[in-house]
Design a protein around this motif. Structure first.
Motif, mmCIF file in Angstrom:
data_model
loop_
_atom_site.group_PDB
_atom_site.id
_atom_site.type_symbol
_atom_site.label_atom_id
_atom_site.label_comp_id
_atom_site.label_asym_id
_atom_site.label_seq_id
_atom_site.Cartn_x
_atom_site.Cartn_y
_atom_site.Cartn_z
ATOM 1 N N THR A 158 0.905 -1.118 -0.071
ATOM 2 C CA THR A 158 0.141 -0.059 0.136
ATOM 3 C C THR A 158 0.845 1.235 0.109
ATOM 4 O O THR A 158 1.559 1.457 0.981
ATOM 5 C CB THR A 158 -0.991 0.195 1.273
ATOM 6 N N GLY A 159 0.751 2.102 -0.917
ATOM 7 C CA GLY A 159 1.587 3.289 -1.073
ATOM 8 C C GLY A 159 2.872 2.912 -1.570
ATOM 9 O O GLY A 159 3.489 4.221 -2.047
ATOM 10 N N THR A 160 3.064 1.929 -1.832
ATOM 11 C CA THR A 160 4.276 1.681 -2.783
ATOM 12 C C THR A 160 4.172 1.031 -4.237
ATOM 13 O O THR A 160 4.382 1.722 -5.250
ATOM 14 C CB THR A 160 5.143 0.621 -1.899
ATOM 15 N N LEU A 161 3.617 -0.208 -4.348
ATOM 16 C CA LEU A 161 3.154 -0.640 -5.342
ATOM 17 C C LEU A 161 1.770 -0.251 -5.974
ATOM 18 O O LEU A 161 1.365 -0.168 -7.070
ATOM 19 C CB LEU A 161 3.127 -2.356 -5.435
ATOM 20 N N THR A 162 1.052 0.024 -4.906
ATOM 21 C CA THR A 162 -0.312 0.659 -5.261
ATOM 22 C C THR A 162 -0.342 2.060 -4.930
ATOM 23 O O THR A 162 0.731 2.790 -4.426
ATOM 24 C CB THR A 162 -1.304 0.171 -4.317
ATOM 25 N N ALA A 163 -1.318 2.823 -5.325
ATOM 26 C CA ALA A 163 -1.294 4.413 -5.282
ATOM 27 C C ALA A 163 -1.509 4.629 -3.766
ATOM 28 O O ALA A 163 -1.109 5.896 -3.365
ATOM 29 C CB ALA A 163 -2.589 4.880 -6.013
ATOM 30 N N GLN A 169 -5.496 0.723 -6.429
ATOM 31 C CA GLN A 169 -5.054 0.290 -7.629
ATOM 32 C C GLN A 169 -3.425 0.293 -7.625
ATOM 33 O O GLN A 169 -2.824 1.002 -6.863
ATOM 34 C CB GLN A 169 -5.851 1.344 -8.610
ATOM 35 N N PRO A 170 -2.887 -0.591 -8.568
ATOM 36 C CA PRO A 170 -1.648 -0.389 -8.708
ATOM 37 C C PRO A 170 -1.374 0.686 -9.287
ATOM 38 O O PRO A 170 -2.109 1.400 -10.020
ATOM 39 C CB PRO A 170 -1.461 -1.804 -9.860
ATOM 40 N N ARG A 171 -0.014 1.095 -9.028
ATOM 41 C CA ARG A 171 0.625 2.546 -9.476
ATOM 42 C C ARG A 171 0.441 2.353 -10.911
ATOM 43 O O ARG A 171 0.707 1.367 -11.810
ATOM 44 C CB ARG A 171 1.939 2.824 -9.035
ATOM 45 N N ALA A 172 0.480 3.652 -11.670
ATOM 46 C CA ALA A 172 0.640 3.764 -13.117
ATOM 47 C C ALA A 172 2.176 3.416 -13.579
ATOM 48 O O ALA A 172 2.945 3.466 -13.072
ATOM 49 C CB ALA A 172 0.492 5.074 -13.603
#
Length: 774
Positions: free
Chosen positions: A466-471, A593-596
């Motif tokens: 959370t917050g690393t691989l995802t937004a 959601q996963p990061r762009a």
């Protein structure tokens, strides 16, 4: 400023004149920082460690910053007075004074100017000596050759070579005229101005360093009447010191450019609405200030009025401006766009995010890389070994092989000159400093040379989810109305119930509703059911909103809705139900959601040589596996406590060797500390995260990771190139010296040229380039 004045400034209060009637008190030096005049490379560091270490309880109580010419005594150093430290430094041929930012910079400029002046004077007197030699050897008739054949460069070179050869062999033909000796003697004195004092103290301490080595070569050349070569060696060595000082200054200025990011004055708006300009250092927390379009933001703060895109690239490396409006946070050093912003300061000028970056980058050079430590150890053994070898070259052939004492003494001098480790010693620190400054420009804060090498050796990376691989911010992923309701009705009721909530899921629903252009009206009699949901009155009717568990508690779940909720949860989405006493109105699915571009970023990491990518999360296994499947993670560990993450990172280190941990810098602190390299994400404005990590990605941008690994590999490659090149040049000229094919001035010219090459090669790292090292 002379040493006496420096000593006076180091005692008493800054800006006050000491009272002549009162005795001057020497303060304990433990924990203090000193500006060291003449501290340019690791040779001086070794000298100071030897001289000061015994006074403070060991050299490990000292921290050196070559970049800024500073020496710091750690707080746990043995008590010693400031006067004692200054005196001990003076005995090494260097000068010390209490570090003061403004004065230190002025002293540094004065020293650089002094080196330039003395080097120039040395070169000028060499030219004078050459002109005297030409005049007394037959006049300037050969000048006609240059005028009559300006295009014939080979002829020009032949004439110049003849003159240099005649100068070098002048003692063999006839005694050098006194005016010529005086000119070359002055060239020696000016060229050796910054060397002779250090050489004297090195001899006094029986410690062979490059300064002593050069002075031995110069005095030896004078002893055998090689005045031209003595002058040339002095000049070129002085030039190499000036180049070294310039290169360190060049790298220093790259870091100091950060200081120019934030303006020194602020337009304050007082309670009456009047505006006035004041120094940024005088602005207190909570003050209101105005930033006009196009201006740099002087302090960290929160927007209280206005809307404008802000370019945060100087701090974060982000390529696109970020829109700022009321309640948004802004950072000192970023650049305001088209609108005027009124901001409320949240930090003092000395405590802004930019100030932390500058401080940490400034301190980073003291945490030396392994390559720097290797070079220092090598030079410590190398220099005295070369002096012993030169002594053997001078003594053995004349004693046992019937060689000429003069000839072999000259060859020994050539060996001493070419063996000078200038190029070798300077190559690594310049490269490291340039690499640190370049990374800072990209929004990557590397907290020491020791950490610039680590990314190049990584085999595996562990990521927090959370917050690393995802937004890190959940969004609405689906609206599923039932029992004849529409999506608009479902969202209206859900938004009304969540209107006053700050929960991340509530924010996701409210944002989605606003984006759909649906009006939001607050519900009445709202009651929060902890861990379950919320109830309230909307348009005169009772509604509830809650998790699937709350839905089961109400016994209102029907097979059709149950199957849909289970299917959504199995894909890692969180299900929110909305209903009333009669039936369920529908379901809303929310998910992080996963990061762009994260999938492409992870693939780039594999191309850079990372063998294994692991996700560590405290989230449920279904959600974790779903995210991992979308982005291509190799291994997933879910439902973890912080201690569990530490254990898994330990296992990864045993299996893969060099492992990095990437997280938010606070919750993942134990795992960041256990990994070989800790990299903090999302640290903009978070002082704790900056302090915890070895490397901080200021822009919360994982796409910088492949660049960082490539940059690290490029840095190591350039360091290796410099070391190999410097040693190769020295080995080649050492062989030429044994064979009698190299002269003193050729040797020092080659050494100075090598210094120029390694400096230029190292400074290439200031350009971020298109790194493609694998």
């Amino acid at each position: 400023m002379n040493s006496c004045n420096q000593a006076k400034k180091s005692c008493g209060c800054a800006g006050e004149k000491p009272d002549a009637s009162q005795p001057t008190v020497s303060m304990p030096a433990s924990g203090m920082t000193f500006k060291i005049e003449g501290l340019d490379c690791t040779e001086e560091v070794a000298i100071l460690k030897s001289a000061i270490g015994s006074l403070v309880g060991g050299s490990d109580k000292l921290v050196f910053d070559i970049l800024n010419g500073r020496m710091t005594l750690l707080p746990d150093a043995e008590p010693v007075t400031e006067k004692t430290i200054i005196k001990a430094v003076t005995l090494t041929g260097m000068k010390a004074a209490r570090w003061q930012a403004g004065q230190a910079q002025a002293d540094e400029k004065q020293l650089h100017r002094s080196k330039t002046v003395y080097t120039t004077l040395s070169g000028m007197f060499i030219i004078v000596g050459m002109l005297i030699h030409i005049a007394m050897a037959g006049g300037f008739t050969d000048a006609q050759t240059f005028l009559s054949h300006p295009e014939n460069w080979s002829l020009h070179w032949a004439v110049i070579t003849d003159y240099l050869t005649s100068l070098a062999n002048a003692h063999a033909q006839q005694a050098m005229p006194l005016p010529e000796k005086i000119a070359f003697g002055l060239a020696v004195i000016f060229g050796a101005r910054h060397v002779m004092v250090k050489a004297f103290y090195a001899l006094k301490r029986l410690r062979a360093d490059m300064n002593l080595l050069m002075m031995v070569a110069v005095i030896g050349a004078i002893f055998i009447d090689e005045w031209f070569e003595a002058a040339t060696v002095s000049f070129l060595f002085s030039l190499s010191l000036a180049i070294e000082s310039w290169s360190i200054g060049r790298a220093r200025h790259a870091v100091e450019a950060l200081l120019d990011l934030a303006p020194s004055t602020v337009t304050i708006k007082d309670e009456s609405g009047q505006e006035r300009r004041v120094p940024a250092a005088e602005v207190s927390i909570g003050s209101r200030f105005i930033v006009a379009p196009g201006d740099k933001i002087p302090l960290d703060g929160d927007v209280i009025s206005g809307f404008s895109p802000v370019n945060q690239a100087p701090i974060t490396g982000e390529s696109m401006p970020v829109a700022k409006q009321v309640d948004d946070e802004v950072f000192a050093g970023s650049i305001n766009g088209e609108g005027t912003l009124e901001i409320k300061s949240s930090k003092l000028a000395s405590d802004t995010t930019l100030a932390h970056i500058i401080r940490l980058v400034g301190e980073a050079h003291s945490k030396r890389a392994e390559a720097e430590q290797w070079v220092e150890k090598f030079a410590r053994i190398y220099t005295p070994a070369v002096m012993i070898l030169a002594l053997a070259v001078f003594i053995i052939p004349p004693l046992f092989l019937e060689g000429s004492w003069n000839e072999w003494f000259y060859r020994a001098l050539v060996l001493l000159v070419i063996a000078c480790p200038c190029a070798l010693v300077i190559s690594t620190p310049v490269s490291i400093v340039a690499a640190l400054a370049s990374a800072a420009r990209q929004g990557i804060l590397i907290k020491g040379g020791i950490y610039i090498e680590a990314p190049a050796h990584l085999n595996a990376i562990a990521f927090d989810k959370t917050g690393t691989l995802t937004a890190g911010d959940p969004i609405v992923t689906g609206i599923y109305p039932f029992n004849g309701h529409s999506e608009e009705e479902l969202l209206s009721r859900a938004a009304a119930l969540e209107a006053r909530s700050n929960h991340p899921l509530a924010k996701a629903i409210l944002q989605y509703t606003e984006n759909r252009g649906i009006g939001i009206a607050s519900a009445d009699n709202v009651t929060i059911l902890p861990g379950k949901g919320v109830t309230g009155l909307f348009n005169g009717a009772d509604f509830w909103l809650g998790s699937r568990r709350y839905l089961l508690e109400r016994s209102q779940e029907v097979p059709e809705i149950s199957e849909k909720a289970i299917a959504l949860e199995q894909t890692g989405q969180t299900v929110i139900a909305i209903g009333n006493d009669r039936h369920i109105c529908g379901l809303i699915a929310v998910a992080d959601q996963p990061r762009a571009q994260i999938k492409a970023i992870l693939q780039s990491l594999r191309e850079k040589g990372i063998k294994h990518l692991v996700m560590l999360t405290g989230d449920n296994r279904v959600t974790a596996n779903n995210i991992a499947a979308q982005i291509g993670i190799d291994e997933v560990h879910a439902e973890l406590l912080p201690a569990d993450k530490v254990e898994i990172v330990s296992q990864m280190i045993e299996k893969y060797g060099q492992v990095a941990m990437i997280g938010d810098g606070v919750n993942d602190a134990p795992a960041l500390g256990r990994a070989n390299l800790g990299i903090a994400m999302g640290v903009l404005g978070s002082d704790a995260a900056i302090e915890i990590a070895d490397i901080a990605l200021m822009g919360d941008d994982l796409s910088k990771l492949p660049w960082l690994i490539g940059h690290s590999k490029r840095t190591l490659a350039i360091i290796r190139q410099n070391i190999i090149f410097a040693l190769t040049i020295k080995a080649a000229f050492a062989l030429l010296a044994f064979a009698g094919l190299a002269t003193l001035w050729e040797a020092i010219a080659a050494d100075t040229g090598a210094s120029l090459v390694v400096v230029a090669n190292g400074l290439r790292l200031l350009r971020p380039g298109n790194v493609s090292a694998k």
